[in-house]
Design a protein around this motif. Sequence first.
Motif, PDB file in Angstrom:
ATOM      1  N   TYR A   8       0.834  -1.200   0.000  1.00  0.00           N
ATOM      2  CA  TYR A   8       0.000   0.000   0.000  1.00  0.00           C
ATOM      3  C   TYR A   8       0.871   1.254   0.000  1.00  0.00           C
ATOM      4  N   TYR A   9       1.913   1.280   0.825  1.00  0.00           N
ATOM      5  CA  TYR A   9       2.796   2.446   0.884  1.00  0.00           C
ATOM      6  C   TYR A   9       3.551   2.652  -0.422  1.00  0.00           C
ATOM      7  N   LEU A  12       1.015   4.198  -2.710  1.00  0.00           N
ATOM      8  CA  LEU A  12       0.704   5.559  -2.275  1.00  0.00           C
ATOM      9  C   LEU A  12       1.835   6.514  -2.646  1.00  0.00           C
ATOM     10  N   ARG A  26      -2.829  14.009   1.788  1.00  0.00           N
ATOM     11  CA  ARG A  26      -2.245  12.921   2.580  1.00  0.00           C
ATOM     12  C   ARG A  26      -2.293  13.294   4.056  1.00  0.00           C
ATOM     13  N   ARG A  28      -2.364  11.358   8.289  1.00  0.00           N
ATOM     14  CA  ARG A  28      -2.045  10.176   9.097  1.00  0.00           C
ATOM     15  C   ARG A  28      -3.226   9.877  10.007  1.00  0.00           C
ATOM     16  N   CYS A  29      -3.555   8.600  10.128  1.00  0.00           N
ATOM     17  CA  CYS A  29      -4.640   8.168  11.003  1.00  0.00           C
ATOM     18  C   CYS A  29      -4.288   8.494  12.455  1.00  0.00           C
ATOM     19  N   PHE A  36      -2.895   7.912   4.649  1.00  0.00           N
ATOM     20  CA  PHE A  36      -3.938   7.676   3.665  1.00  0.00           C
ATOM     21  C   PHE A  36      -4.313   8.998   3.025  1.00  0.00           C
ATOM     22  N   CYS A  50      -8.431   6.348   9.729  1.00  0.00           N
ATOM     23  CA  CYS A  50      -8.215   5.769   8.402  1.00  0.00           C
ATOM     24  C   CYS A  50      -9.443   4.980   7.965  1.00  0.00           C
ATOM     25  N   PHE A  52      -9.512   2.062   6.963  1.00  0.00           N
ATOM     26  CA  PHE A  52      -9.238   0.632   7.076  1.00  0.00           C
ATOM     27  C   PHE A  52      -9.760   0.041   8.372  1.00  0.00           C
ATOM     28  N   TYR A 115     -12.966   4.014  -0.014  1.00  0.00           N
ATOM     29  CA  TYR A 115     -11.630   4.625  -0.080  1.00  0.00           C
ATOM     30  C   TYR A 115     -11.054   4.501  -1.485  1.00  0.00           C
ATOM     31  N   VAL A 119      -9.961   7.669  -3.818  1.00  0.00           N
ATOM     32  CA  VAL A 119      -8.615   7.818  -4.386  1.00  0.00           C
ATOM     33  C   VAL A 119      -8.682   7.818  -5.913  1.00  0.00           C
TER      34      VAL A 119
END
Length: 164
Positions: A8-9, A12, A26, A28-29, A36, A50, A52, A115, A119
């Motif tokens: 995923y990273y 991204l 962008r 951060r959770c 994300f 996030c 997820f 999500y 995106v």
Amino acid sequence: MVALVLAYYVLLRSILRTQPELRRCRTRCRHCGIFFLADPRNAGRHDLGCPFGCGEAHRRRQASQRSTAYYQDKTGKEKKRQQNAKRRQASPAAALSAHPPAATPWPWPRPIVEYVRRVTSLIEGRAVSLAEVVEMLKAVLRQHSMARMRRRDKMVAGLNERPP
């Protein structure tokens, strides 16, 4: 799980390299710390969960706290007593058939599909519907891998085989 996060990273980072205007989205959770892409209207916010599962877990936790607080006061206790009395009067078979299990039109969790839709909309610069995303995911996951792979795909496959 680590391999999925690394893949995923990698994706991204490649998206942010090719579309630098998305860097402002962008974030951060606040719960698990994963990066994300947030909706552009939420760009710059640091209190987001996030897609997820952290946001849903936080909502459930807050709902449980509200429910606990409500049912501990006088009106809440009376309401709960009435609900329990109704439950005792109903037959067990009727309670089971009252709520049939809901079937989802796709095999993925809805927050993940939402999500991917968000995106994809950000990348393409247009509104993408859930139906389009589901069809795209079905098509992509139905395809077989080719013998020749792009550099990014090789990196992801390598990280899946040999995580750091």
